[in-house]
Write an enzyme that holds these catalytic residues in place. Structure first.
Site: not given
Ligand code: IDP
Ligand code: MG
Length: 144
Positions: A14, A54, A62, A90, A96, A107, A117, A120, A131
């Site tokens: 990222k 996304y 978010f 993963r 996350t 992470r 974070n 992805h 994707e």
């Molecule tokens: P993932 O990346 O672990 O699959 P997802 O739930 O798919 O997590 O969320 C996509 C991205 O959105 C996360 O990697 C993070 O950058 C952001 N994100 C997820 N949850 C939150 C939150 O509660 N607050 C702010 N950003 C979030």
């Molecule tokens: Mg995801």
């Protein structure tokens, strides 16, 4: 354990990681984790690019902030291949929320917030196919 299925997944280093100069360290973890890099490119996404990528998160609180974060600088999407590549990537990434990510995961080491974070990873064969096609054409992917 029997050998797993050979899969491909979509990973992104990222914009926060590219800006911090830790892309190389993350690539080292990918290679040492036994995943092969079949394609990679630096991409500075437009707001429309991020919104489309996304799209499954459109209704999340978010979403707008996430799209803004992902457009703040270039990111590094990659196609990875290996046994059970989707889950293995993963596992290397960690949770996350970096505060819940297991020690030693990417992470846990490189994330600075739940949003910024570091990386992805696709979460299913269906999302991996969508994707990978979002960033790469068949001719960009180097089977080996
Ligand atoms: P993932 O990346 O672990 O699959 P997802 O739930 O798919 O997590 O969320 C996509 C991205 O959105 C996360 O990697 C993070 O950058 C952001 N994100 C997820 N949850 C939150 C939150 O509660 N607050 C702010 N950003 C979030
Ligand atoms: Mg995801």
């Amino acid at each position: 354990m029997s050998p797993g299925k050979i899969e491909r997944t979509l990973a992104i280093i990222k914009p926060d990681s590219v800006a911090k100069g830790v892309a190389g360290q993350i690539i080292t973890r990918i290679e040492q984790g036994g995943l092969r890099i079949l394609a990679a490119r630096l991409v500075h996404m437009s707001p429309e690019d991020a919104a489309g990528f996304y799209i499954v998160h459109t209704d999340k609180p978010f979403y707008r902030s996430l799209c803004a974060f992902m457009t703040q600088g270039p990111c590094l999407p990659m196609v990875l291949e290996g046994e059970n590549a989707i889950q293995r990537w993963r596992d290397l990434m960690g949770a996350t929320d970096f505060r819940k990510a297991a020690p030693g995961t990417i992470r846990a080491e490189f994330a600075s917030s739940i949003e910024a974070n570091a990386v992805h990873g696709a979460d299913s064969p269906e999302s991996a196919a969508f994707e990978i096609g979002y960033f790469f054409s068949a001719l960009d992917i180097h089977s080996r």
